[in-house]
Structure formats: structure tokens, C-alpha cells
Design an enzyme around this catalytic site. Structure first.
Site, PDB file in Angstrom:
ATOM      1  CG  HIS A  20     -10.558 -49.959  52.243  1.00  0.00           C
ATOM      2  ND1 HIS A  20     -11.803 -50.468  52.573  1.00  0.00           N
ATOM      3  CD2 HIS A  20     -10.596 -49.743  50.906  1.00  0.00           C
ATOM      4  CE1 HIS A  20     -12.546 -50.540  51.473  1.00  0.00           C
ATOM      5  NE2 HIS A  20     -11.831 -50.094  50.444  1.00  0.00           N
ATOM      6  CG  HIS A  22      -9.921 -50.035  45.815  1.00  0.00           C
ATOM      7  ND1 HIS A  22     -10.731 -51.127  45.583  1.00  0.00           N
ATOM      8  CD2 HIS A  22     -10.512 -49.334  46.810  1.00  0.00           C
ATOM      9  CE1 HIS A  22     -11.771 -51.089  46.402  1.00  0.00           C
ATOM     10  NE2 HIS A  22     -11.664 -50.007  47.161  1.00  0.00           N
ATOM     11  CE  LYS A 106     -15.034 -54.634  51.064  1.00  0.00           C
ATOM     12  NZ  LYS A 106     -14.424 -53.357  50.870  1.00  0.00           N
ATOM     13  CG  HIS A 143     -19.059 -51.627  50.703  1.00  0.00           C
ATOM     14  ND1 HIS A 143     -18.235 -50.796  49.973  1.00  0.00           N
ATOM     15  CD2 HIS A 143     -20.293 -51.059  50.671  1.00  0.00           C
ATOM     16  CE1 HIS A 143     -18.944 -49.769  49.515  1.00  0.00           C
ATOM     17  NE2 HIS A 143     -20.194 -49.910  49.921  1.00  0.00           N
ATOM     18  CG  HIS A 181     -15.458 -47.491  53.067  1.00  0.00           C
ATOM     19  ND1 HIS A 181     -16.700 -47.973  53.357  1.00  0.00           N
ATOM     20  CD2 HIS A 181     -14.997 -48.243  52.045  1.00  0.00           C
ATOM     21  CE1 HIS A 181     -16.973 -48.975  52.548  1.00  0.00           C
ATOM     22  NE2 HIS A 181     -15.958 -49.167  51.748  1.00  0.00           N
ATOM     23  CG  ASP A 254     -12.432 -46.836  49.584  1.00  0.00           C
ATOM     24  OD1 ASP A 254     -11.992 -47.723  48.822  1.00  0.00           O
ATOM     25  OD2 ASP A 254     -13.637 -46.519  49.640  1.00  0.00           O
TER      26      ASP A 254
END
Ligand code: DOR
Ligand code: ZN
Length: 352
Positions: A20, A22, A106, A143, A181, A254
């Protein structure tokens, strides 16, 4: 009296992956990508760009931009995801999966976090996509927080499990789901009690900070992320899950860069940037728990197993010695980005 084993000071692991991550785009992508590619073989790339990565064509174009930003001599495989909207076309998703363009979809509940406004409000509308994914074996990354403003922010993950995740799993028992997460004992227990098609990622920072780090003794915006860190008992539950070797728990950092000006304002952005020092932090956490031999399962083996991929061929080494220092910030074309501060010295350095 048994002899205590000699302490471990060197550890060889299969090259880890980040399930995971970004990476953003443009100048930010240029600056943060090498921080991950230095240590990690692959990463699941989050699609919450502005505008989001919704279609197979978007994912393919984004993947090309990531590979173009990769410095000479580094190898790294971005595993792309599609951002689920109420208009997502099941055929496009299936095509992306079958052609290897996207590895997962996602799910952001609309409004849950950064750039999630195009996410899902009415879960009935995405039922055909989820059914198709279950059929073809494509995982859904979730999420897991409700967005109802009447629900306390510290309860949003636990409520999501009851109100949203359980019904989704009941209707789609064959759908592979990653709870991303996770931050609560509730989520750890839920994964442990449900053996079929369910796994969870855990971030580095949630193994280290609890909500006091954010709020006690002055507000610390660089510790603010979503889901927000919970009380200490939850952190302890996450550490137990991570060091257990249980195949359903694996690393998803994350790592989510925002520039300092965007973090340090009246309404600051959520996100912790941990890519540069994540492995040193993890080694410290596993060492403190006397569980270094379980780090490879968490960081390098359990994730690929869930995604049906082989572990990476190459290895990295972690070596314990004098404290290693990492820069407090990295500079990017968009401004400085602060690196996660674990609050303790890091003794493990990474050699690749
Ligand atoms: O803290 C977070 N930052 N949580 C998320 O879910 C999104 C991420 C981001 O994109 O900045
Ligand atoms: Zn994220």
C-alpha cells in the site's frame, strides 16, 4: 538454565514489497519514487490522484509515468490499482486484470480521506463490479472507515467492519479482500476469525505511534494520518499481529507524502511519509519484540502469497550497529516533505 541465543545483528531477507503506497505524480513522484525503489521490489500503487485512476487506460498511463520517473539503474515494479467509483465498468476492470494492467481495485468510501470524493456512497451500485472481481479472483483493497459524521473518528474502523465489510463479504464470499492499514484490535480479531479470502496490511507508523503521539504535549501534524492512530492497546495488538508470522498480515506502509506547507496549516492533510526509513523502523520494532525472524514473513513473503505472486528473487540485508540517521525532510519539486520520526534511534541499516 538454558543459554540465551546470541542476539541477531545481521538479517538477510527476500527483497520486501510494499502492499500500500502513495507515489503521487509529477515532481512529487520524481522525488519519492527512489525512496521506495531503493529498498522495495514492488508496491501496490494507490489510485487517489486528482483526478483519480479509474479506468484501465488511466492505470496504464500512470504506470508508464512511474516507470519513466524511475532513476537509471533502479528496478521496481509498480502494481497498479483502479479507483472504484459508482460508475466503474465491470468489463474494463476485468480487462485490466486479465491483461496485467491492474492487480487490484481500491474502495474508498466517499469522503473517507484524501481525494476520496469520487468513492462509493451507495454500495449497491458497485455490486456488479464486486461480483465480477470475485469471479476472476481480483482482490479488493479497502479503506475501512465509515464516513458518517456522527460516528466518532476513533470508532470509524470498527463500525465499518460491522456495517459495511460484513455485508460485503456475506454477499461476495469469494471476493478476496485486503483490509488496508488496520489500526484496531477489532480489525485484527476480525481477520483472525475469518479465514477465507481476507487479509490485512499494517503500516510501519501504526506499529510505533498511538494517539498520544499526535495529541499529548502539543499537536503533531506529522503524526496525523487516516485511519488515525488509536490508543496504545490497539498498537500492541497490531504489533502482535505483525510479528505473529500469520500469513494474513503483511506490510503496507501507506507512505503518503504531503509537503510541509500542506501538513502544517489550519486544516492539515492526512498522511505520513515513511518510505526512506520504513525498513530500519520495522527492524527496530521486530527486534524489540524479539521477533526478527518473523520480519521476512511480514515484509517479503505474506503479501506476494496473498496476491498469488512469487516472492522477490533478490535479497537485502539488515545490519545492526551505531544509530543510522535519515534526513528529517526530503526536498521535492513541490516543497519539503517530512520523513516519519519514530521517536527512537534506529540501529538497523539496510544494504541492498
Ligand atoms: O493518511 C492518509 N493519507 N490516509 C489515506 O487514506 C490517504 C493518504 C493520502 O493519500 O494522503
Ligand atoms: Zn493510503
Amino acid at each position: 538454565m538454558g543459554m540465551k541465543d546470541a542476539p541477531i545483528t545481521e538479517l538477510t531477507l527476500r527483497r520486501p514489497d510494499d502492499w500500500h503506497l502513495h507515489l503521487r505524480d509529477g515532481a512529487m513522484l520524481d522525488a519519492v519514487l527512489p525512496e521506495t525503489a531503493r529498498h522495495f521490489g514492488r508496491a501496490i500503487i494507490m489510485p487517489n490522484l486528482v483526478p483519480p485512476v479509474v479506468t484501465a487506460a488511466h492505470a496504464e498511463a500512470y504506470r508508464t509515468r512511474i516507470l519513466a520517473a524511475l532513476p537509471e539503474g533502479m528496478t521496481f515494479e509498480p502494481l497498479m490499482t483502479l479507483y472504484l467509483t459508482e460508475d466503474t465498468d465491470p468489463d474494463d476492470v476485468a480487462m485490466a486484470f486479465e491483461r496485467g494492467i491492474a492487480k487490484a481495485v481500491k474502495l474508498y468510501p466517499a469522503g473517507a480521506t484524501t481525494n476520496s470524493t469520487s468513492g462509493v456512497t451507495n454500495f449497491d451500485k458497485v455490486r456488479p463490479v464486486l461480483a465480477r472481481m470475485a469471479e476472476i479472483g481480483m482482490p479488493l483493497c479497502v479503506h475501512g472507515e465509515v464516513t458518517d459524521s456522527t460516528i466518532d473518528i476513533f470508532d470509524r474502523e470498527a463500525v465499518f467492519i460491522d456495517k459495511i465489510l460484513k455485508p460485503i463479504r456475506k454477499k461476495n464470499p469469494d471476493l478476496k479482500i485486503v483490509m488496508e492499514h488496520v489500526t484496531t484490535q477489532d480489525a485484527v480479531d476480525y481477520v483472525r476469525d475469518n479465514h477465507k479470502n481476507l487479509a490485512a496490511t499494517i503500516t510501519t507508523h501504526h506499529l510505533i505511534i498511538n494517539r498520544n503521539h499526535i495529541l499529548a504535549g502539543g499537536i503533531k501534524p506529522h503524526y496525523y494520518c487516516l485511519p488515525v492512530a488509536k490508543r496504545e492497546a490497539h498498537r500492541v495488538a497490531l504489533v502482535e499481529a505483525a510479528i505473529s508470522g500469520d500469513k494474513r498480515f503483511f506490510l503496507g506502509t501507506d507512505s503518503a507524502p504531503h509537503t510541509d506547507p500542506n501538513k502544517l496549516q489550519t486544516c492539515g492533510c492526512a498522511g505520513i511519509f515513511s518510505a526512506p526509513n520504513t525498513l530500519s523502523c520495522l527492524a527496530e520494532v521486530f527486534d524489540a519484540a524479539d521477533a526478527l525472524t518473523k520480519l521476512e514473513a511480514f515484509a517479503s513473503l505474506n503479501g506476494p502469497r496473498f496476491y498469488g505472486l512469487p516472492p522477490n528473487e533478490y535479497t537485502i540485508q539488515l545490519i545492526k550497529g551505531e544509530p543510522v540517521s535519515y534526513p528529517a525532510q526530503i526536498s521535492t519539486g513541490e516543497g519539503p516533505v517530512t520523513v516519519f520520526d519514530p521517536g527512537f534511534p534506529l540501529h538497523w541499516r539496510v544494504e541492498t
